[in-house]
Design a protein around this motif. Structure first.
Motif, mmCIF file in Angstrom:
data_model
loop_
_atom_site.group_PDB
_atom_site.id
_atom_site.type_symbol
_atom_site.label_atom_id
_atom_site.label_comp_id
_atom_site.label_asym_id
_atom_site.label_seq_id
_atom_site.Cartn_x
_atom_site.Cartn_y
_atom_site.Cartn_z
ATOM 1 N N UNK A 127 0.795 -1.226 0.000
ATOM 2 C CA UNK A 127 0.000 0.000 0.000
ATOM 3 C C UNK A 127 0.822 1.268 0.000
ATOM 4 N N UNK A 128 2.127 1.205 0.258
ATOM 5 C CA UNK A 128 2.950 2.396 0.297
ATOM 6 C C UNK A 128 3.756 2.598 -0.985
ATOM 7 N N UNK A 129 3.382 1.846 -2.011
ATOM 8 C CA UNK A 129 4.072 1.935 -3.288
ATOM 9 C C UNK A 129 3.144 2.514 -4.352
ATOM 10 N N UNK A 130 3.707 3.373 -5.191
ATOM 11 C CA UNK A 130 3.036 3.725 -6.431
ATOM 12 C C UNK A 130 3.342 2.625 -7.446
ATOM 13 N N UNK A 131 2.419 2.413 -8.358
ATOM 14 C CA UNK A 131 2.526 1.298 -9.291
ATOM 15 C C UNK A 131 2.361 1.770 -10.726
ATOM 16 N N UNK A 132 2.870 0.969 -11.636
ATOM 17 C CA UNK A 132 2.746 1.350 -13.036
ATOM 18 C C UNK A 132 2.714 0.151 -13.955
ATOM 19 N N UNK A 133 2.228 0.404 -15.145
ATOM 20 C CA UNK A 133 2.293 -0.569 -16.245
ATOM 21 C C UNK A 133 3.165 0.033 -17.350
ATOM 22 N N UNK A 134 4.045 -0.802 -17.854
ATOM 23 C CA UNK A 134 4.876 -0.441 -18.986
ATOM 24 C C UNK A 134 4.757 -1.548 -20.027
ATOM 25 N N UNK A 135 5.178 -1.265 -21.242
ATOM 26 C CA UNK A 135 5.146 -2.286 -22.272
ATOM 27 C C UNK A 135 6.358 -2.148 -23.175
ATOM 28 N N UNK A 136 6.702 -3.259 -23.778
ATOM 29 C CA UNK A 136 7.763 -3.254 -24.775
ATOM 30 C C UNK A 136 7.202 -3.859 -26.051
ATOM 31 N N UNK A 137 7.020 -3.008 -27.025
ATOM 32 C CA UNK A 137 6.509 -3.465 -28.307
ATOM 33 C C UNK A 137 7.650 -4.015 -29.148
ATOM 34 N N UNK A 138 7.348 -4.893 -30.125
ATOM 35 C CA UNK A 138 8.402 -5.513 -30.936
ATOM 36 C C UNK A 138 9.315 -4.479 -31.587
ATOM 37 N N UNK A 139 10.612 -4.639 -31.350
ATOM 38 C CA UNK A 139 11.594 -3.749 -31.949
ATOM 39 C C UNK A 139 11.705 -2.381 -31.316
ATOM 40 N N UNK A 140 11.009 -2.174 -30.193
ATOM 41 C CA UNK A 140 11.025 -0.859 -29.552
ATOM 42 C C UNK A 140 11.474 -0.967 -28.098
ATOM 43 N N UNK A 141 11.842 0.172 -27.525
ATOM 44 C CA UNK A 141 12.220 0.191 -26.126
ATOM 45 C C UNK A 141 10.983 0.142 -25.231
ATOM 46 N N UNK A 142 11.217 -0.217 -23.996
ATOM 47 C CA UNK A 142 10.134 -0.241 -23.027
ATOM 48 C C UNK A 142 9.545 1.166 -22.884
ATOM 49 N N UNK A 143 8.214 1.245 -22.803
ATOM 50 C CA UNK A 143 7.555 2.548 -22.737
ATOM 51 C C UNK A 143 6.476 2.562 -21.669
ATOM 52 N N UNK A 144 6.202 3.745 -21.207
ATOM 53 C CA UNK A 144 5.189 3.959 -20.177
ATOM 54 C C UNK A 144 3.793 3.738 -20.735
ATOM 55 N N UNK A 145 2.926 3.116 -19.926
ATOM 56 C CA UNK A 145 1.524 2.921 -20.307
ATOM 57 C C UNK A 145 0.596 3.659 -19.334
#
Length: 124
Positions: A30-48
């Motif tokens: 409960x004391x953490x902020x959370x996130x989703x990221x993705x890595x599309x084919x041939x690309x760097x990881x990106x924020x979602x």
């Protein structure tokens, strides 16, 4: 230490919906902020998307705004990503991540803990 495990990925057709989940263990979730990221084919990881510790502040990438919804249930140590109107360009490996802060962040370097990822494939 915190361990994160994603689930819910799969193969869907364009226009469909898919829900991802991420369960956390090993720390005070409960004391953490959370996130989703993705890595599309041939690309760097990106924020979602990202969400603050209470779940009342969310930030989305422009590419998913209005189609994806991030939420959390601190009583269950769960993070969710509801994805709608999926497009072929949403294909990729989706990762959940946690940072030891109450505030959300769109920057991947701000996150200390990462899951292994779950594959989402959208066919056109």
């Amino acid at each position: 230490q915190m361990q994160l495990v994603e689930s819910g990925g799969g193969l869907v057709q364009a226009g469909a919906s898919l829900a991802l989940s991420c369960v956390a263990s090993g720390s005070t979730y409960g004391r953490y902020a959370l996130g989703w990221f993705r890595q599309r084919p041939g690309k760097e990881r990106e924020f979602v998307a990202t969400i603050n510790w209470r779940g009342d502040t969310q930030i989305y990438a422009d590419s998913v705004k209005g189609r994806f919804t991030i939420s959390r249930d601190n009583s269950l140590n769960m993070l969710y990503l509801q994805m709608g109107s999926l497009k072929a360009e949403d294909t990729g490996v989706y990762y959940c991540a946690a940072r030891p802060s109450l505030m959300p962040s769109t920057d991947s370097v701000a996150y200390d803990y990462w899951g292994q990822g779950t594959q989402v494939t959208v066919s056109s």
